[in-house]
Design an enzyme around this catalytic site. Sequence first.
Site, mmCIF file in Angstrom:
data_model
loop_
_atom_site.group_PDB
_atom_site.id
_atom_site.type_symbol
_atom_site.label_atom_id
_atom_site.label_comp_id
_atom_site.label_asym_id
_atom_site.label_seq_id
_atom_site.Cartn_x
_atom_site.Cartn_y
_atom_site.Cartn_z
ATOM 1 N N HIS A 102 -10.383 -5.294 -3.115
ATOM 2 C CA HIS A 102 -8.872 -5.507 -2.418
ATOM 3 C C HIS A 102 -9.051 -5.778 -1.126
ATOM 4 O O HIS A 102 -9.944 -5.370 -0.317
ATOM 5 C CB HIS A 102 -8.077 -4.138 -2.723
ATOM 6 N N PHE A 103 -8.030 -6.909 -0.489
ATOM 7 C CA PHE A 103 -7.824 -7.142 0.603
ATOM 8 C C PHE A 103 -6.792 -6.341 1.310
ATOM 9 O O PHE A 103 -5.524 -6.544 0.635
ATOM 10 C CB PHE A 103 -7.618 -8.692 0.849
ATOM 11 N N HIS A 104 -6.791 -5.808 2.320
ATOM 12 C CA HIS A 104 -5.679 -5.169 2.849
ATOM 13 C C HIS A 104 -5.066 -6.154 4.023
ATOM 14 O O HIS A 104 -5.863 -7.038 4.592
ATOM 15 C CB HIS A 104 -6.055 -3.977 4.077
ATOM 16 N N ASP A 127 0.859 -1.146 0.110
ATOM 17 C CA ASP A 127 0.117 0.061 -0.072
ATOM 18 C C ASP A 127 0.844 1.412 0.017
ATOM 19 O O ASP A 127 1.784 1.404 0.609
ATOM 20 C CB ASP A 127 -1.030 0.041 1.402
ATOM 21 N N ILE A 128 0.395 2.169 -0.930
ATOM 22 C CA ILE A 128 1.387 3.446 -0.826
ATOM 23 C C ILE A 128 1.235 4.256 0.204
ATOM 24 O O ILE A 128 1.971 5.413 0.578
ATOM 25 C CB ILE A 128 0.795 4.322 -2.250
ATOM 26 N N HIS A 178 -16.106 2.755 3.704
ATOM 27 C CA HIS A 178 -14.758 3.426 3.844
ATOM 28 C C HIS A 178 -13.984 2.878 2.593
ATOM 29 O O HIS A 178 -12.808 2.604 2.406
ATOM 30 C CB HIS A 178 -14.000 2.803 5.163
#
Length: 138
Positions: free
Chosen positions: A98-100, A29-30, A91
């Site tokens: 996508h999965f964080h 993640d950026i 959110h």
Amino acid sequence: MPTIFTRIINGEIPCHRIHADEHVFAFLDIAPLSRGHALVVPREERAMLHELSDASAAALGRALPRVARAVMAATGASHYNILQNNGALAHQAVPHVHFHVIPRFPDGSGLGIRWESRSLDAADGAALAARIAAALGS
Ligand code: 5GP
């Protein structure tokens, strides 16, 4: 218009890639919540989880524990959260599933959670479970 994640998958936008297979792509993640915060994304461009094909869903299910193991091994974290947002109210900022994978460290870095639980009404719970089960065809 392709999503920003499709453009990352296609190599049009740079990323720190950590995994790629037939159905799944993963990268850092950026704007990480903690060191090692990664995103696991289906190549299939769908906004929400329930829209995915079974093939993408199965591939994500296979990739997620592997990515989690690798992130833990690389960062030394032993606790982590998997977060998957669907819709702006929930959110979601990027409309591509996508999965964080978010390591949680003793210094407090990682995912902050507000968990305001309520009690389950027994009658509503029974009716709701029946409706959901019917929708599932279970
Ligand atoms: P969401 O709120 O939609 O679940 O999270 C989207 C995530 O995508 C955010 O954590 C954000 O930092 C990340 N993100 C957005 N744009 C980019 C990008 O161009 N590159 C990378 N690596 N991550 C991005």
